[in-house]
Design a protein around this motif. Structure first.
Motif, PDB file in Angstrom:
ATOM      1  N   LEU A 101      -2.995 -44.836 -35.769  1.00 44.99           N
ATOM      2  CA  LEU A 101      -2.926 -43.455 -35.492  1.00 44.99           C
ATOM      3  C   LEU A 101      -4.250 -43.318 -34.592  1.00 44.99           C
ATOM      4  CD1 LEU A 101      -2.478 -40.945 -38.545  1.00 44.99           C
ATOM      5  CD2 LEU A 101      -0.869 -41.891 -37.040  1.00 44.99           C
ATOM      6  N   LEU A 102      -5.167 -44.521 -34.567  1.00 46.30           N
ATOM      7  CA  LEU A 102      -6.110 -44.495 -33.753  1.00 46.30           C
ATOM      8  C   LEU A 102      -6.000 -44.520 -32.025  1.00 46.30           C
ATOM      9  CD1 LEU A 102      -9.269 -44.697 -33.429  1.00 46.30           C
ATOM     10  CD2 LEU A 102      -9.243 -47.303 -33.420  1.00 46.30           C
ATOM     11  N   GLU A 103      -5.113 -45.289 -31.758  1.00 47.06           N
ATOM     12  CA  GLU A 103      -4.745 -45.166 -30.130  1.00 47.06           C
ATOM     13  C   GLU A 103      -4.179 -44.128 -29.811  1.00 47.06           C
ATOM     14  OE1 GLU A 103      -2.889 -45.688 -26.558  1.00 47.06           O
ATOM     15  OE2 GLU A 103      -1.784 -45.317 -28.497  1.00 47.06           O
ATOM     16  N   PRO A 104      -3.324 -43.187 -30.664  1.00 42.40           N
ATOM     17  CA  PRO A 104      -2.716 -42.363 -30.115  1.00 42.40           C
ATOM     18  C   PRO A 104      -3.655 -40.997 -30.110  1.00 42.40           C
ATOM     19  CG  PRO A 104      -1.123 -43.183 -31.630  1.00 42.40           C
ATOM     20  CD  PRO A 104      -2.549 -43.968 -31.628  1.00 42.40           C
ATOM     21  N   MET A 105      -4.808 -41.045 -31.007  1.00 43.05           N
ATOM     22  CA  MET A 105      -5.918 -40.071 -30.898  1.00 43.05           C
ATOM     23  C   MET A 105      -6.544 -40.204 -29.983  1.00 43.05           C
ATOM     24  SD  MET A 105      -8.744 -39.496 -33.744  1.00 43.05           S
ATOM     25  CE  MET A 105      -9.663 -40.684 -33.465  1.00 43.05           C
ATOM     26  N   LEU A 106      -7.037 -41.633 -29.330  1.00 44.02           N
ATOM     27  CA  LEU A 106      -7.919 -41.795 -28.192  1.00 44.02           C
ATOM     28  C   LEU A 106      -6.997 -41.483 -26.871  1.00 44.02           C
ATOM     29  CD1 LEU A 106      -9.452 -45.321 -29.080  1.00 44.02           C
ATOM     30  CD2 LEU A 106     -10.396 -43.004 -29.003  1.00 44.02           C
ATOM     31  N   GLU A 107      -5.715 -41.593 -26.905  1.00 46.69           N
ATOM     32  CA  GLU A 107      -4.666 -41.293 -25.775  1.00 46.69           C
ATOM     33  C   GLU A 107      -4.913 -39.678 -25.445  1.00 46.69           C
ATOM     34  OE1 GLU A 107      -1.426 -40.521 -23.136  1.00 46.69           O
ATOM     35  OE2 GLU A 107      -1.830 -39.847 -25.417  1.00 46.69           O
ATOM     36  N   LEU A 108      -4.850 -38.985 -26.613  1.00 43.23           N
ATOM     37  CA  LEU A 108      -4.896 -37.398 -26.520  1.00 43.23           C
ATOM     38  C   LEU A 108      -6.211 -37.083 -26.036  1.00 43.23           C
ATOM     39  CD1 LEU A 108      -3.074 -36.012 -29.552  1.00 43.23           C
ATOM     40  CD2 LEU A 108      -2.377 -35.906 -27.089  1.00 43.23           C
ATOM     41  N   LEU A 109      -7.353 -37.643 -26.464  1.00 44.76           N
ATOM     42  CA  LEU A 109      -8.660 -37.233 -25.876  1.00 44.76           C
ATOM     43  C   LEU A 109      -8.786 -37.699 -24.415  1.00 44.76           C
ATOM     44  CD1 LEU A 109     -10.502 -38.500 -29.216  1.00 44.76           C
ATOM     45  CD2 LEU A 109     -10.420 -36.121 -28.244  1.00 44.76           C
ATOM     46  N   LEU A 110      -8.058 -38.616 -23.585  1.00 42.74           N
ATOM     47  CA  LEU A 110      -8.291 -39.060 -22.450  1.00 42.74           C
ATOM     48  C   LEU A 110      -7.580 -37.969 -21.729  1.00 42.74           C
ATOM     49  CD1 LEU A 110      -8.701 -41.045 -20.042  1.00 42.74           C
ATOM     50  CD2 LEU A 110      -6.604 -42.179 -20.570  1.00 42.74           C
ATOM     51  N   LEU A 111      -8.578 -37.488 -20.805  1.00 41.06           N
ATOM     52  CA  LEU A 111      -8.358 -36.265 -20.106  1.00 41.06           C
ATOM     53  C   LEU A 111      -7.319 -36.826 -18.971  1.00 41.06           C
ATOM     54  CD1 LEU A 111     -11.743 -34.651 -19.910  1.00 41.06           C
ATOM     55  CD2 LEU A 111      -9.747 -33.798 -21.149  1.00 41.06           C
ATOM     56  N   PRO A 112      -6.635 -35.968 -18.363  1.00 41.08           N
ATOM     57  CA  PRO A 112      -6.002 -36.272 -17.089  1.00 41.08           C
ATOM     58  C   PRO A 112      -7.046 -37.070 -16.022  1.00 41.08           C
ATOM     59  CG  PRO A 112      -5.293 -34.183 -17.513  1.00 41.08           C
ATOM     60  CD  PRO A 112      -6.363 -34.596 -18.644  1.00 41.08           C
ATOM     61  N   LEU A 113      -6.623 -38.017 -15.265  1.00 39.31           N
ATOM     62  CA  LEU A 113      -7.502 -38.968 -14.636  1.00 39.31           C
ATOM     63  C   LEU A 113      -8.508 -38.136 -13.667  1.00 39.31           C
ATOM     64  CD1 LEU A 113      -5.963 -42.464 -13.909  1.00 39.31           C
ATOM     65  CD2 LEU A 113      -7.938 -41.830 -15.634  1.00 39.31           C
ATOM     66  N   ALA A 114      -8.109 -37.161 -12.983  1.00 42.85           N
ATOM     67  CA  ALA A 114      -8.671 -36.263 -12.080  1.00 42.85           C
ATOM     68  C   ALA A 114      -9.608 -35.701 -12.571  1.00 42.85           C
ATOM     69  CB  ALA A 114      -7.628 -35.077 -11.423  1.00 42.85           C
ATOM     70  N   PHE A 115      -9.575 -35.058 -13.891  1.00 41.87           N
ATOM     71  CA  PHE A 115     -10.665 -34.209 -14.697  1.00 41.87           C
ATOM     72  C   PHE A 115     -11.563 -35.263 -15.261  1.00 41.87           C
ATOM     73  CE2 PHE A 115      -6.869 -31.135 -15.640  1.00 41.87           C
ATOM     74  CZ  PHE A 115      -6.981 -30.602 -14.458  1.00 41.87           C
ATOM     75  N   HIS A 116     -11.035 -36.253 -15.682  1.00 43.07           N
ATOM     76  CA  HIS A 116     -11.924 -37.463 -15.979  1.00 43.07           C
ATOM     77  C   HIS A 116     -12.797 -37.740 -15.029  1.00 43.07           C
ATOM     78  CE1 HIS A 116     -12.968 -40.752 -18.965  1.00 43.07           C
ATOM     79  NE2 HIS A 116     -12.722 -41.514 -18.073  1.00 43.07           N
ATOM     80  N   ILE A 117     -12.318 -38.141 -14.267  1.00 44.58           N
ATOM     81  CA  ILE A 117     -13.206 -38.543 -12.864  1.00 44.58           C
ATOM     82  C   ILE A 117     -14.349 -37.452 -12.396  1.00 44.58           C
ATOM     83  CG2 ILE A 117     -13.153 -39.170 -10.605  1.00 44.58           C
ATOM     84  CD1 ILE A 117     -10.492 -40.379 -10.829  1.00 44.58           C
ATOM     85  N   THR A 118     -13.766 -36.328 -12.499  1.00 50.31           N
ATOM     86  CA  THR A 118     -14.830 -35.410 -12.056  1.00 50.31           C
ATOM     87  C   THR A 118     -15.935 -35.048 -13.140  1.00 50.31           C
ATOM     88  OG1 THR A 118     -13.035 -34.072 -11.024  1.00 50.31           O
ATOM     89  CG2 THR A 118     -14.861 -32.849 -11.454  1.00 50.31           C
ATOM     90  N   LEU A 119     -15.671 -35.262 -14.488  1.00 52.64           N
ATOM     91  CA  LEU A 119     -16.749 -35.021 -15.413  1.00 52.64           C
ATOM     92  C   LEU A 119     -17.756 -36.176 -15.230  1.00 52.64           C
ATOM     93  CD1 LEU A 119     -14.955 -33.969 -18.393  1.00 52.64           C
ATOM     94  CD2 LEU A 119     -16.038 -32.642 -16.651  1.00 52.64           C
ATOM     95  N   LEU A 120     -17.103 -37.536 -15.111  1.00 57.90           N
ATOM     96  CA  LEU A 120     -18.078 -38.792 -14.653  1.00 57.90           C
ATOM     97  C   LEU A 120     -18.756 -38.545 -13.461  1.00 57.90           C
ATOM     98  CD1 LEU A 120     -15.308 -41.476 -15.398  1.00 57.90           C
ATOM     99  CD2 LEU A 120     -17.255 -40.910 -17.115  1.00 57.90           C
ATOM    100  N   GLY A 121     -18.414 -37.793 -12.393  1.00 54.68           N
ATOM    101  CA  GLY A 121     -19.122 -37.746 -11.241  1.00 54.68           C
ATOM    102  C   GLY A 121     -20.311 -36.794 -11.611  1.00 54.68           C
ATOM    103  N   VAL A 122     -20.083 -35.690 -12.325  1.00 58.94           N
ATOM    104  CA  VAL A 122     -20.984 -34.933 -12.847  1.00 58.94           C
ATOM    105  C   VAL A 122     -22.122 -35.739 -13.556  1.00 58.94           C
ATOM    106  CG1 VAL A 122     -21.909 -32.874 -14.038  1.00 58.94           C
ATOM    107  CG2 VAL A 122     -19.691 -32.910 -12.657  1.00 58.94           C
ATOM    108  N   ILE A 123     -21.635 -36.640 -14.402  1.00 58.56           N
ATOM    109  CA  ILE A 123     -22.639 -37.248 -15.290  1.00 58.56           C
ATOM    110  C   ILE A 123     -23.403 -38.229 -14.362  1.00 58.56           C
ATOM    111  CG2 ILE A 123     -22.778 -39.059 -16.960  1.00 58.56           C
ATOM    112  CD1 ILE A 123     -20.265 -37.911 -18.390  1.00 58.56           C
TER     113      ILE A 123
END
Length: 390
Positions: free
Chosen positions: A296-318
């Motif tokens: 169940l670990l990988e399905p949990m991590l996959e759900l926690l992965l935001l859509p790449l556009a949002f993921h990239i945006t948050l990383l840009g803010v960081i």
């Protein structure tokens, strides 16, 4: 005081993105490795009858092409196949056109329960009662490779609980947006599936080009009714110990909206449904991981992965935060995203046009961010099946 507020904000953003970064790193590296036997311990099975189910809601413009594409497939030895179109709450000529193309048609009329999940449940229950050994789902706006049924039956005979073929874009040349969607599909539906297969995990169900055995449907009845019925049902399969196997040698290609309202609505509906599914399932998945259920670990991590556009945006803010460690993490994570996309194009069979489309990625990210209000609005458990404008 402001300094501490920045520390708290950067910490929150890192915690939001870190699971997704770990997920991307795992599946990218694994997806680059040579494939291996997907069913080392499975028990061989007999497949005598196979139904190809095509759920359709007002698909008069594409249903004949889809039925003919499936009908042109090479047929496995000693397997009876039947193409079954589910004309679900149609108000056009979908049913008549499907019959004219030599498909069997199941007409479903239920204005209170509308959606692809309801249509599939209706079809699966009907076909199981008729003794079919497995089903394969192909969306009505799709065409399939001629070897699809051969590959699917081969894996079912090896004992697969379910299968998922390569799912990519049929019309990548229609617009910059469809080309970028093709890139996204190669990363999401090919590279990530290859990575999970390499790690001997269930690869997922992508809603199109998937198949389920009779035993699987009996053990885990299909009753998913959300906007992301594929994701919802796959989580139930994994929790029940079932495994979906990747069919890397065959494709299903679906037509994508070229832009405007159709594309915006489609993405917002899917990502809104995904958000709701994540909120509902993450506590249960976390509890399972804590109790020792490592699958169940990988399905949990996959759900926690935001859509790449949002993921990239948050990383840009960081990356803009005045903290060295946070900046280093953000830059490394952004480099990983870029690497993931490049590897996805390579393993997905892309070409220079896919790489050149990445120049438009910033505009695509901006468009995705603009759909955020629709995404939040779409995070509902049940929504009507509305045909996407193409």
């Amino acid at each position: 005081m402001f300094h501490w507020q920045l520390i708290v904000l950067s910490s929150i953003l890192v915690l939001l993105t870190l699971p997704g970064t770990i997920e991307l790193a795992m599946i990218t590296i694994a997806g680059m490795l040579p494939s291996r036997d997907p069913l080392p311990n499975a028990i061989a099975s007999t497949i005598g009858r196979l139904a190809i189910v095509i759920p359709a809601h007002n698909e008069a413009t594409s249903i004949v092409r889809c039925v003919r594409s499936v009908g042109a497939c090479m047929l496995p030895d000693s397997v009876e196949t039947e193409i079954v179109v589910v004309a679900d709450n149609c108000t056009d000529a979908t049913a008549d056109l499907a019959r004219g193309a030599n498909a069997r048609v199941l007409v479903r009329s239920d204005s209170a329960r509308r959606g692809k999940g309801f249509a599939l449940r209706f079809a699966f229950e009907t076909l199981l009662d008729e003794g079919f050994d497995a089903v394969v789902v192909v969306d009505a706006d799709s065409v399939v490779d001629s070897n699809l049924l051969l590959e699917v039956v081969r894996l079912f005979r090896m004992g697969a609980d379910g299968v998922q073929v390569r799912y990519v874009v049929l019309n990548p040349d229609d617009s910059t947006r469809t080309r970028l969607m093709n890139v996204a599909f190669m990363a999401f539906n090919v590279l990530r599936a290859r990575g999970r297969a390499r790690m001997n995990l269930s690869v997922g169900i992508f809603g199109n080009g998937f198949g389920l055995s009779r035993a699987t449907l009996k053990a885990v009845p299909y009753d998913s009714q959300s906007l992301v019925e594929d994701l919802e049902y796959h989580l139930r399969l994994v929790q029940a110990g079932k495994k979906i196997v990747f069919v890397d040698r065959a494709r299903v290609r679906a037509e994508m909206p070229t832009g405007g309202r159709g594309a915006s609505t489609q993405r917002a509906r899917w990502e809104g449904g995904r958000l709701r599914t994540a909120l509902e399932n993450l506590p249960r998945l976390l509890g399972g991981v804590i109790s020792g259920k490592s699958r169940l670990l990988e399905p949990m991590l996959e759900l926690l992965l935001l859509p790449l556009a949002f993921h990239i945006t948050l990383l840009g803010v960081i990356a803009l935060m005045p903290f060295v460690v946070a900046r280093i993490y953000a830059l490394l994570a952004l480099a990983l995203v870029a690497f993931h996309v490049v590897v996805g194009i390579l393993v997905g069979g892309g070409d220079w046009r896919d790489f050149s489309a990445l120049l438009s990625a910033p505009f695509y990210v901006a468009w995705k961010l603009a759909t955020l209000p629709k995404t939040v609005q779409s995070a509902r458990s049940v929504a009507p099946w509305v045909r996407t404008e193409r």
